[in-house]
Design an enzyme around this catalytic site. Sequence first.
Site, PDB file in Angstrom:
ATOM      1  N   SER A  13       0.816  -1.216   0.000  1.00  0.00           N
ATOM      2  CA  SER A  13       0.000   0.000   0.000  1.00  0.00           C
ATOM      3  C   SER A  13       0.849   1.265   0.000  1.00  0.00           C
ATOM      4  CB  SER A  13      -0.895   0.002   1.243  1.00  0.00           C
ATOM      5  OG  SER A  13      -1.480   1.269   1.460  1.00  0.00           O
ATOM      6  N   GLU A  41       0.210   3.675   1.715  1.00  0.00           N
ATOM      7  CA  GLU A  41       0.252   4.146   3.104  1.00  0.00           C
ATOM      8  C   GLU A  41       1.585   3.806   3.771  1.00  0.00           C
ATOM      9  OE1 GLU A  41      -1.872   5.915   5.075  1.00  0.00           O
ATOM     10  OE2 GLU A  41      -3.357   6.230   3.497  1.00  0.00           O
ATOM     11  N   TYR A  70      -1.902   0.675  10.433  1.00  0.00           N
ATOM     12  CA  TYR A  70      -2.135  -0.005   9.157  1.00  0.00           C
ATOM     13  C   TYR A  70      -0.898   0.090   8.266  1.00  0.00           C
ATOM     14  CZ  TYR A  70      -3.880  -0.745   4.387  1.00  0.00           C
ATOM     15  OH  TYR A  70      -4.037  -1.171   3.095  1.00  0.00           O
TER      16      TYR A  70
END
Length: 331
Positions: free
Chosen positions: A124, A126, A148
Amino acid sequence: MTKKALITGITGQDGSYLAEFLLEKGYDVYGMVRRTSTVYYERIQHIQDDLNLIQGDLSDQTSLNSAIRAIQPDEVYNLGAQSFVPTSWNQPVFTGEITALGVTRILDAIHTVKPDTRFYQASSSEMFGKVREVPQSEETPFYPRSPYGVAKVYGHWITVNYRESYDLFACSGILFNHESPRRGLEFVTRKVSFNVAKIKLGLSNELRVGNLDAQRDWGFAGDYVQAMWMMLQQDEPDDYVVATGKTHSVQRLLEVAFSTVDLDWQDYTVQDERFMRPAEVDLLVGDPAKAYTKLGWEPEVSFEALIQMMVEADIARLQKDPQHRGFTVKA
């Protein structure tokens, strides 16, 4: 001989688009679903008869070993995760258990049971978090800003580790934000499209949002799942950034969504501090040059066309069922 693919997280947005894509390619598609009190099959309802659904859990090693042994898959796509960033602040240990250690468990099942299986890990954007450079490429250092993001960094590096230690064909796709009409209501794009549709139909009169200046590289999930498949068709395993290379602010998202229904976003939008993150990620924009050149992949749906697609889909849903609650996020 028909290829077999196993998808974890098949009931989620990406899982449903990938399952459709692989079925069209002639695969036997297996999907792993958790045994929970509520299992949402809404996204795969239209293809459910063509799928082989099996029970399993990324927190349970035995179920993963059994799945690999029973299916003998040619390809495994690990899309299962606790995938909502704000929830990871409230459930950090659970997020680590599934989104981080779950990757190790499934890699170990492949290594132990069927080491010639090709593996895709859903990494990801992120992971970049507090970005070290703009745009972000495969070489950009990670600086995650949420539990996360931290869990995804672990999942990414354990995939690299198993690839290099055991010579597994294991790839990570570092996907930037990708949206669709199947996105969960917890995500800002779908929250906006759903509420714009409600406002247009007279079912609501305001939309509360957080940081208007946050910028993301948003693409269409249906385009991005093709890149996942392309990675596993290469001669050598590698990691790829999958993105549009263009960034848009939340304010721009609002402008496009409301203009789709001929309304002014400023008349209906209220900024609400409850939707601000404890640690904000400011500017995520991917450099997809490697995916373009090595895979021959590029996105087909523009940001404006994507948001219009989502608003129109939500209007159609709400006209059919004014009580429609939208898709719920799936871990």
